[in-house]
Design a protein around this motif. Structure first.
Motif, PDB file in Angstrom:
ATOM      1  N   PHE A  85       0.796  -1.100   0.041  1.00 44.77           N
ATOM      2  CA  PHE A  85      -0.074  -0.172   0.049  1.00 44.77           C
ATOM      3  C   PHE A  85       0.796   1.214  -0.155  1.00 44.77           C
ATOM      4  O   PHE A  85       0.569   2.238  -0.496  1.00 44.77           O
ATOM      5  CB  PHE A  85      -1.016  -0.012   1.384  1.00 44.77           C
ATOM      6  N   PRO A  86       1.738   1.318   0.742  1.00 44.72           N
ATOM      7  CA  PRO A  86       2.662   2.538   0.686  1.00 44.72           C
ATOM      8  C   PRO A  86       3.318   2.705  -0.824  1.00 44.72           C
ATOM      9  O   PRO A  86       3.202   4.140  -1.287  1.00 44.72           O
ATOM     10  CB  PRO A  86       4.076   2.159   1.517  1.00 44.72           C
ATOM     11  N   VAL A  87       3.759   1.870  -1.292  1.00 43.31           N
ATOM     12  CA  VAL A  87       4.230   2.042  -2.756  1.00 43.31           C
ATOM     13  C   VAL A  87       3.019   2.277  -3.742  1.00 43.31           C
ATOM     14  O   VAL A  87       3.165   3.375  -4.634  1.00 43.31           O
ATOM     15  CB  VAL A  87       4.797   0.578  -3.313  1.00 43.31           C
ATOM     16  N   ILE A  88       1.923   1.648  -3.682  1.00 42.89           N
ATOM     17  CA  ILE A  88       0.707   2.083  -4.486  1.00 42.89           C
ATOM     18  C   ILE A  88       0.172   3.392  -4.273  1.00 42.89           C
ATOM     19  O   ILE A  88       0.006   4.404  -5.093  1.00 42.89           O
ATOM     20  CB  ILE A  88      -0.419   1.035  -4.173  1.00 42.89           C
ATOM     21  N   SER A  89       0.288   3.804  -3.055  1.00 43.01           N
ATOM     22  CA  SER A  89      -0.414   5.217  -2.421  1.00 43.01           C
ATOM     23  C   SER A  89       0.451   6.284  -2.961  1.00 43.01           C
ATOM     24  O   SER A  89       0.436   7.288  -3.557  1.00 43.01           O
ATOM     25  CB  SER A  89      -0.483   5.252  -1.204  1.00 43.01           C
ATOM     26  N   GLU A  90       1.772   5.643  -2.951  1.00 37.99           N
ATOM     27  CA  GLU A  90       2.825   6.821  -3.416  1.00 37.99           C
ATOM     28  C   GLU A  90       2.674   7.033  -5.133  1.00 37.99           C
ATOM     29  O   GLU A  90       2.868   8.347  -5.516  1.00 37.99           O
ATOM     30  CB  GLU A  90       4.332   6.508  -3.103  1.00 37.99           C
ATOM     31  N   TYR A  91       2.419   6.024  -5.553  1.00 41.99           N
ATOM     32  CA  TYR A  91       2.410   6.069  -7.330  1.00 41.99           C
ATOM     33  C   TYR A  91       0.958   6.870  -7.602  1.00 41.99           C
ATOM     34  O   TYR A  91       0.921   7.591  -8.428  1.00 41.99           O
ATOM     35  CB  TYR A  91       2.340   4.632  -7.514  1.00 41.99           C
ATOM     36  N   VAL A  92       0.029   6.432  -6.570  1.00 46.39           N
ATOM     37  CA  VAL A  92      -1.450   7.088  -7.123  1.00 46.39           C
ATOM     38  C   VAL A  92      -1.654   8.678  -6.614  1.00 46.39           C
ATOM     39  O   VAL A  92      -1.991   9.528  -7.450  1.00 46.39           O
ATOM     40  CB  VAL A  92      -2.531   6.307  -6.684  1.00 46.39           C
ATOM     41  N   VAL A  93      -1.200   8.802  -5.171  1.00 41.45           N
ATOM     42  CA  VAL A  93      -1.707  10.262  -4.853  1.00 41.45           C
ATOM     43  C   VAL A  93      -0.158  10.979  -4.306  1.00 41.45           C
ATOM     44  O   VAL A  93      -0.399  12.063  -3.986  1.00 41.45           O
ATOM     45  CB  VAL A  93      -2.453  10.002  -3.514  1.00 41.45           C
ATOM     46  N   GLY A  94       0.905  10.382  -4.626  1.00 46.77           N
ATOM     47  CA  GLY A  94       2.090  10.937  -4.182  1.00 46.77           C
ATOM     48  C   GLY A  94       2.591  10.726  -2.943  1.00 46.77           C
ATOM     49  O   GLY A  94       3.524  11.575  -2.641  1.00 46.77           O
ATOM     50  N   ASN A  95       1.589  10.349  -1.969  1.00 46.05           N
ATOM     51  CA  ASN A  95       2.144  10.244  -0.430  1.00 46.05           C
ATOM     52  C   ASN A  95       2.384   8.752  -0.369  1.00 46.05           C
ATOM     53  O   ASN A  95       1.642   8.007  -0.447  1.00 46.05           O
ATOM     54  CB  ASN A  95       1.146  10.863   0.285  1.00 46.05           C
ATOM     55  N   LYS A  96       3.361   8.401   0.447  1.00 46.07           N
ATOM     56  CA  LYS A  96       3.655   7.137   0.887  1.00 46.07           C
ATOM     57  C   LYS A  96       2.618   7.002   2.241  1.00 46.07           C
ATOM     58  O   LYS A  96       2.955   7.406   3.268  1.00 46.07           O
ATOM     59  CB  LYS A  96       5.123   7.063   1.217  1.00 46.07           C
ATOM     60  N   VAL A  97       1.753   6.351   2.094  1.00 44.05           N
ATOM     61  CA  VAL A  97       0.906   6.084   3.605  1.00 44.05           C
ATOM     62  C   VAL A  97       1.008   4.555   3.896  1.00 44.05           C
ATOM     63  O   VAL A  97       0.871   3.617   3.236  1.00 44.05           O
ATOM     64  CB  VAL A  97      -0.799   6.064   2.908  1.00 44.05           C
ATOM     65  N   THR A  98       1.740   4.673   4.994  1.00 42.38           N
ATOM     66  CA  THR A  98       2.010   3.313   5.723  1.00 42.38           C
ATOM     67  C   THR A  98       0.790   2.855   6.327  1.00 42.38           C
ATOM     68  O   THR A  98       0.090   3.359   7.012  1.00 42.38           O
ATOM     69  CB  THR A  98       3.005   3.465   6.836  1.00 42.38           C
ATOM     70  N   VAL A  99       0.580   1.351   6.275  1.00 44.52           N
ATOM     71  CA  VAL A  99      -0.313   0.547   6.744  1.00 44.52           C
ATOM     72  C   VAL A  99       0.057  -0.043   8.168  1.00 44.52           C
ATOM     73  O   VAL A  99       1.100  -0.547   8.129  1.00 44.52           O
ATOM     74  CB  VAL A  99      -0.916  -0.603   5.751  1.00 44.52           C
ATOM     75  N   GLY A 100      -0.563   0.386   9.156  1.00 44.69           N
ATOM     76  CA  GLY A 100       0.030  -0.104  10.515  1.00 44.69           C
ATOM     77  C   GLY A 100      -0.431  -1.367  10.925  1.00 44.69           C
ATOM     78  O   GLY A 100      -1.300  -2.051  10.621  1.00 44.69           O
ATOM     79  N   ALA A 101      -0.053  -1.819  12.387  1.00 46.11           N
ATOM     80  CA  ALA A 101      -0.436  -3.184  12.837  1.00 46.11           C
ATOM     81  C   ALA A 101      -1.963  -3.252  13.058  1.00 46.11           C
ATOM     82  O   ALA A 101      -2.564  -4.390  12.876  1.00 46.11           O
ATOM     83  CB  ALA A 101       0.356  -3.342  14.235  1.00 46.11           C
ATOM     84  N   PRO A 102      -2.573  -2.150  13.346  1.00 41.34           N
ATOM     85  CA  PRO A 102      -3.919  -2.160  13.790  1.00 41.34           C
ATOM     86  C   PRO A 102      -4.739  -2.764  12.448  1.00 41.34           C
ATOM     87  O   PRO A 102      -5.851  -3.439  12.633  1.00 41.34           O
ATOM     88  CB  PRO A 102      -4.496  -0.532  14.239  1.00 41.34           C
TER      89      PRO A 102
END
Lengths: 687, 92
Positions: free
Chosen positions: A379-396
């Protein structure tokens, strides 16, 4: 040694390339029957020998690197960056896989070792082994190309060699780190073997399912290594990282877990293919996916695509891996499309409540879990590609999805063996499920009585709810597995007159695969109980001056001193803590903080006192810079030791399953008189 | 080990693996192509194992009588057809 090592790697690449080309040409000649100047059998044999010789060459290269570490040859860049003179011997071995180039060399060496064994045992099915050996050679060509041209382990420093090296990453200076990475790599690399057999069997339109029997032990051993590697990594994270947990859904942890999930699904569903001739396409794609996921894991670890505490190397070789994965996928798809008519099932699913369907559900759930983890990891890679921000997915996120999936899988672990093949009648359900379900509900009542309540003061506590469900299902599954042993042993006991214990032993020996599998399921139950304990973790953090006290659970910790130590490798500070329970001194704990001299990096060494009920886990976090007082954090983590005990049970179960079964007793079967042969073959496959 | 020594050792290694790979051998492990009959024999062994499993599970009390009879009849029927095809191919 650098010149020798470099030359050995070049020789290995030439041999692997010859193995691939000569093997492919020989197999083509054999398949088409085209006359040639050289006999295809002879050509195939030279290809096989090139594979064996390649193992010798890569072993020589690996030996050259280890020798260079032990002789402190800091003229080699890799040795300078990952070792130093004061590094203890076992960690000098660990230097082999502590960096990019070394770990790729280890990978290539393990692949060569697996290939060596495969090529030595080729007589069990010469053609199939030739296909598998050629496919392994193709994989080896990739790794050796990367090692020779993109990440050479023997490249020399510009200028004079320094007196000492930078040292090994402190995180790796822990006993498990000498075992964990090779174990994990043995698992990763090992899946290349069943992959090669599956792809080879598909390419040659192998008649029947014997290839599964040939690869069964390979797959189980590989799965065992991967399981061991993952749990050793968990134990390392628990003992070294100092955050009180063992699994943080880190991308690199996920990278090892995903092939484990698909590999586990494959181990289950191949049984359907062997017994019933079903799920052939499914199985082929499961093993293809497992191999590709091991490559993805390497890509994630090596390319710096995602940030992780375990990603020790970042470099452009990610592109090489991406291209290789693309090519591999293309070959898999092409072969599948070309040969898919060979994969028709002999039988179809007759009922949704049957052993077959439980295998199918088990597979689907494992794949859903794998997809969720893959989505979260990328998801961090995909989000960076799509919206330009690296959104990290956490343990929750992972916990919210993975915990219910895991509990459903556990449920299926208990249900599957109780269901008959083909279809299940209501009477059969009643006969097999009454006891496990009764025990499950007794466990629910016992947990509620013990104070594990999902609703407290009108609010819902998700952790307690899942723990309650996990304990209850575990009790039900445990009963189901034990009843399988008991009922089988009773039959053997009646037949032979042995007592139940001896009969259980004999039962297991008669069908090691099935009962070894049940033992593995027992281990899984024990692990789930241990994991559920995390819902009740407690922790306390305090500044502790001399003689100050802090409490966590039933324990009181009193600081009785601080001390320092030093050796050539690191300086350390210890806190000396007396631990009291019920007012009586029980033992002393010495959590430690080290600073490694070569790298000047700090490292925590956690003190752990483990008993079946819980772990007392103490971290010395150093001194508060404002007050100068030492900070101590103590955790009480229930049931953690059950996780490690469960792993031991899984290892034992796998070893049992690997053991050959006793030959079946001869029994007469009443078979009707043979009917006239039908116009169409009864079984569609095997043409 | 100096660079020259390393190169010499590397060349010796190259020579050794070359000789091993291309050493003239006249005896190779080979096998005849697997036939449908081979496949049917493998399948027969598997069906017998399935029948043994079914009998054992029945005796262990996992199957009610009527379920067992249905399952056994299906497996025996499949085995009979397979044996018939084996007979047919062997006679051909």
């Amino acid at each position: 040694m650098a010149a020798f090592g470099s030359l050995a790697l070049l020789i290995a690449l030439a041999l692997a390339a010859y193995n691939l080309l000569a093997g492919a040409i020989a197999l083509r000649l054999l398949a088409t029957g085209t006359p040639a100047r050289i006999s295809p059998e002879r050509l195939a044999d030279t290809a096989r020998r090139a594979g064996i010789a390649g193992f010798v060459a890569i072993t020589a290269a690996a030996f050259a690197l280890v020798w260079s570490v032990f002789t402190n040859d800091f003229s080699i860049t890799y040795i300078m960056e990952h070792s130093n003179r004061a590094l203890p011997g076992p960690y000098k071995f660990a230097a082999l896989w502590s960096g990019q180039e070394g770990s790729l060399l280890l990978w290539a060496w393990l692949l060569a070792t697996y290939g060596f064994v495969l090529r030595l045992t080729h007589k069990s099915d010469v053609t199939l082994h030739a296909y598998a050996g050629t496919i392994l050679a193709a994989i080896q060509v990739f790794f050796l190309t990367v090692l020779n041209f993109a990440a050479p382990p023997f490249s020399l420093l510009n200028g004079p060699a320094p007196d000492d090296g930078n040292g090994l990453n402190p995180l790796l200076q822990y006993p498990e780190m000498v075992i964990h990475p090779p174990m994990l790599y043995l698992g990763y690399v090992g899946f290349a073997v069943p992959f090669a057999f599956a792809l080879g069997a598909l390419m040659m339109r192998y008649p029947g399912e014997k290839w599964i029997k040939i690869t069964r032990n390979w797959t189980m051993v590989t799965w065992l290594f991967l399981t061991g590697g993952i749990f050793l990594g968990m134990h390392w994270a628990y003992a070294v990282l100092g955050w009180g947990g063992y699994w943080g859904w880190d991308p690199v942890e996920n990278a090892s877990f995903m092939p484990w999930l698909t590999g586990t699904a494959f181990l289950h569903s191949v049984m359907m293919q062997e017994k019933k001739g079903m799920m052939k396409s499914w199985n082929v794609w499961l093993i293809f996916s497992t191999f590709l996921l091991t490559m993805l894991g390497t890509l994630l670890t090596r390319a710096g695509l995602v940030s992780s505490v375990h990603a020790f190397a970042e470099s452009p070789i990610g592109t090489w891996f991406a291209v290789f994965m693309g090519l591999t996928l293309a070959v898999c798809i092409f072969t599948y499309v070309l040969q898919r008519d060979h994969l028709k099932s002999d039988h179809h699913l007759e009922s949704l409540v049957s052993r077959e369907s439980s295998f199918l559900f088990n597979n689907l759930v494992l794949l859903v879990a794998c997809f969720v983890i893959l989505w979260g990891t990328l998801f961090p890679v995909i989000s960076e590609y799509v919206v330009g921000n690296k959104v990290t997915v956490g343990a929750p996120f992972y916990n919210r999805v993975a915990v219910p999936i895991g509990l459903f899988l556990l449920f299926l672990t208990g249900v599957g063996p109780l269901l008959p093949w083909r279809a299940t009648s209501l009477k059969s359900i009643r006969r097999n499920f009454v006891l496990p379900v009764a025990v499950l509900w007794v466990a629910v009542l016992a947990c509620l009585a013990a104070g594990i309540r999902p609703w407290k003061d009108g609010t819902f506590d998700g952790g307690s709810f899942y723990a309650l469900v996990a304990f209850a299902i575990s009790a039900g599954v445990l009963t189901a597995i034990l009843s399988e042993f008991f009922r089988g042993a009773r039959v053997i006991s009646k037949q032979t007159g042995h007592n139940l214990f001896a009969a259980t032993y004999l039962l297991t020996r008669r069908n090691t695969r099935r009962y070894g599998g049940y033992i593995i399921h027992l281990g899984v139950v024990v692990i789930v109980i241990g994991l559920a304990g995390a819902a009740f973790n407690r922790s306390e953090e305090r500044e502790l001056a001399l003689h100050d006290k802090m409490s966590v659970g039933p324990y009181t910790l009193q600081c009785v001193g601080f001390t320092q130590d030093a050796n050539l490798n690191y300086n350390s500070e210890y806190a000396l803590l007396d631990v009291y329970k019920d007012g009586k001194k029980q033992f002393q704990m010495t959590p430690e903080k080290r600073v490694y001299l070569a790298s000047q990096q700090p490292q925590t060494m956690v003190a752990i006192h483990s008993v079946p009920n819980w772990d007392l886990y103490v971290v010395y976090e150093g001194s508060n810079p404002d007050t100068g007082q030492p900070i101590v954090k103590a955790f009480l983590n229930p049931l953690v030791s059950w996780i490690w005990a469960g792993v031991a049970v899984i290892v034992f179960g796998t070893l049992v399953a690997l053991f050959p079964s006793l030959s079946p007793a001869t029994a007469s079967l009443r078979v009707p008189t043979a009917r006239p042969v039908p116009t169409e073959p009864v079984l569609r496959s095997g043409d | 080990m100096s660079e020259t020594q390393g190169l010499v050792a590397g060349l010796l290694l190259a020579l050794a693996v070359f000789v091993y790979t291309f050493w003239p051998e006249n005896v190779f492990a080979s096998q005849r192509a697997k036939t449908r009959l081979d496949y049917l024999f493998e399948r027969k062994d598997q069906l017998y194992e399935n029948l043994r499993d079914l009998n054992f599970e029945y005796r262990a009390g996992k199957y009610p009588e009527e379920d067992f009879q249905v399952q056994r009849a299906q497996l025996e029927n499949e085995t009979a057809q397979l044996l018939a095809e084996i007979d047919h191919l062997q006679q051909a």
